[in-house]
Design an enzyme around this catalytic site. Structure first.
Site, short mmCIF file in Angstrom:
data_model
loop_
_atom_site.label_atom_id
_atom_site.label_comp_id
_atom_site.label_asym_id
_atom_site.label_seq_id
_atom_site.Cartn_x
_atom_site.Cartn_y
_atom_site.Cartn_z
N HIS A 1 -34.92 6.83 -45.74
CA HIS A 1 -36.00 6.52 -46.68
C HIS A 1 -37.30 6.51 -45.90
O HIS A 1 -37.33 6.19 -44.71
CB HIS A 1 -35.73 5.14 -47.30
CG HIS A 1 -36.58 4.79 -48.46
ND1 HIS A 1 -37.90 4.37 -48.31
CD2 HIS A 1 -36.34 4.75 -49.80
CE1 HIS A 1 -38.40 4.09 -49.50
NE2 HIS A 1 -37.48 4.32 -50.42
N CYS B 1 -38.19 9.25 -52.15
CA CYS B 1 -38.73 8.75 -50.87
C CYS B 1 -37.94 9.30 -49.68
O CYS B 1 -37.78 8.63 -48.65
CB CYS B 1 -38.76 7.23 -50.83
SG CYS B 1 -39.84 6.49 -52.07
N ASP C 1 -30.75 -0.28 -42.47
CA ASP C 1 -31.35 -0.37 -43.80
C ASP C 1 -30.20 -0.54 -44.79
O ASP C 1 -29.46 0.39 -45.07
CB ASP C 1 -32.14 0.91 -44.09
CG ASP C 1 -32.63 0.99 -45.53
OD1 ASP C 1 -32.36 0.06 -46.33
OD2 ASP C 1 -33.27 2.01 -45.88
N LYS D 1 -32.96 -4.71 -55.99
CA LYS D 1 -31.81 -3.82 -56.20
C LYS D 1 -30.51 -4.61 -56.37
O LYS D 1 -29.46 -4.02 -56.62
CB LYS D 1 -31.68 -2.85 -55.03
CG LYS D 1 -32.78 -1.79 -54.96
CD LYS D 1 -32.54 -0.85 -53.80
CE LYS D 1 -33.49 0.35 -53.82
NZ LYS D 1 -34.88 0.01 -53.60
#
Length: 445
Positions: A154, A401, A231, A257
């Site tokens: 990302h 992204c 991540d 999320k």
């Protein structure tokens, strides 16, 4: 009034989202329903029509919907004990501080941190990454030091390190993809060297759906003395995550999320490592003593939480952790494994559709996420998404992204359907039927 009576927010667009009557299953019926059907009653936003069709929300990799329990926890704070934290000793202040820190403790238990002091609240995962880059990165990276990223990252795990590399003279290296569109760990091993200082990789890809072999990455990185950051935005909401078992040095994730509110995320780091990192932002709360010409700083996590924090959002995140914990992360993982497999199977069978990332069979024991990025031959992803929206189906289109990844795949954009705990197999069927109608509309069926 009860939260259920709030008017739904309406979209002022070509198609207006219209609330419809909410239906709740009896306890006897709910026991035999799919998990998604059982949970939908907690998400009133799903009970509406878009363009005259029932909403099918399949944009969960971008953000999840929020259950009533999370909204109520945030309302309770604002309606009952709104106050700043870590300041006043009055009753409201003490109650707010306690709720804020209890949320931190809940999150620590949720990811099996050694202590709640290892949890730093941030605005989002992007800020958490920038925090590490601008503290540990600037303090430790020197010209010629190497940072290993991947082509599937990302932008939030690319741009911060590009900025830091430009300031420190560090060198960026990137892991490529295998033939099955997973990170190439054989190549990764060849990139490691005595100059490698950091490995920062995505745990679950938001486009490919692939799941990283974290054990291998951490072991090999630590062999050369490199630190590891993961991540985990697309893994924390969907599977059990034990930071101590992962073995990484930092983990970043976002609240929105995982059924929590926007505006808050977190950084987990080993406490001994956090304690070596200098402050990033200065101000109130992050200090120990302030003089006219210098200051001393608080211990982590306060050192990295300057100013008034997102109090209601932290409390909401704590409620989201409670919600997911009550369901059970193992149960969530299994349900999404089945649902995601069904999504991939149905989508891959549509003529002219290319689905990116490994197949469930290729992914093997690690599995793949319950998302599928795809393109339809001859159609732009935005056109596909627009037509699907007219059928009530919400998917994302764009580069998600991940522009470097899309360039590597030879495409400028893709559509993406991503499922979560409240989605159902029937909704996947609706999505596929709507996609086939969309393809037929353009005369390509």
């Amino acid at each position: 009034p009860p939260l259920q009576t709030r008017p739904s927010r309406r979209r002022v667009e070509a198609c207006v989202a219209t609330p419809v009557d909410q239906s709740t299953a009896s306890s006897s019926t709910a026991s035999v329903l799919q998990l998604g059907e059982q949970l939908r009653r907690d998400f009133p936003v799903l009970d509406q029509e878009v363009c005259g069709n029932p909403l099918v929300y399949l944009d969960n990799a971008a953000t999840s919907q929020k259950p009533l329990q999370v909204l109520k926890a945030m309302d309770d704070y604002y309606l009952g004990y709104n106050s700043n934290v870590h300041r006043g000793v009055h009753t409201l202040g003490s109650k707010a501080t306690a709720a804020y820190e209890v949320a931190r403790q809940k999150l620590a238990v949720f990811i099996n941190a050694a202590s709640s002091r290892e949890i730093v609240f941030t605005r989002n995962a992007t800020e958490a990454t920038n925090l590490v880059a601008n503290t540990w990165g600037l303090a430790n990276l020197k010209p010629g030091d190497e940072i290993i990223l991947s082509v599937a990252e990302h932008h939030a795990n690319l741009v911060p390190w590009q900025l830091i590399a430009a300031r420190t003279g560090a060198i960026l290296k990137h892991v490529g993809l295998t033939a099955t569109q997973e990170l190439d760990l054989q190549q990764f091993k060849t990139l490691l060297s005595p100059r490698t200082r950091l490995v920062s990789l995505v745990h679950v890809s938001n486009v490919l759906g692939s799941v990283l072999d974290t054990s291998y990455v951490v072991e090999e990185a630590h062999k050369v003395g490199a630190l590891v950051m993961l991540d985990c935005c697309q893994s924390v909401p969907h599977m059990p995550l034990d930071v101590r078992a992962l073995g990484a040095d930092w983990v970043v994730a976002s609240s929105h999320k995982m059924c929590g509110p926007t505006g808050i995320g977190f950084l987990w780091g080993r406490y001994d490592l956090l304690d070596t990192m200098p402050p990033w932002m200065g101000g109130g709360e992050m200090i120990q003593d302030v003089f006219l010409d210098h200051a001393t700083y608080a211990s982590p996590p306060a050192r990295f939480e300057a100013g008034t924090p997102a109090i209601a959002e932290a409390i909401g995140l704590g409620a989201a952790v409670d919600y997911l914990t009550t369901i059970g992360m193992e149960r969530i993982q299994q349900y999404e494994h089945d649902l995601g497999g069904y999504l991939h199977e149905r989508l891959s069978a549509v003529p002219g559709v290319t689905v990116y990332g490994p197949t469930p069979k290729q992914a093997g024991a690690r599995g793949r996420a319950s998302l599928a990025a795809f393109n339809v031959q001859g159609l732009h992803a935005t056109d596909v998404s627009t037509l699907l929206d007219m059928s009530g189906v919400a998917v994302r289109s764009g580069h998600h992204c991940t522009q470097p990844l899309h360039r590597l795949l030879g495409i400028s954009s893709s559509a993406r359907a991503s499922a979560y705990i409240y989605n159902t197999h029937a909704e996947v069927d609706t999505f596929i039927a709507s996609l086939e109608e969309t393809i037929g509309f353009f005369g390509l069926g």
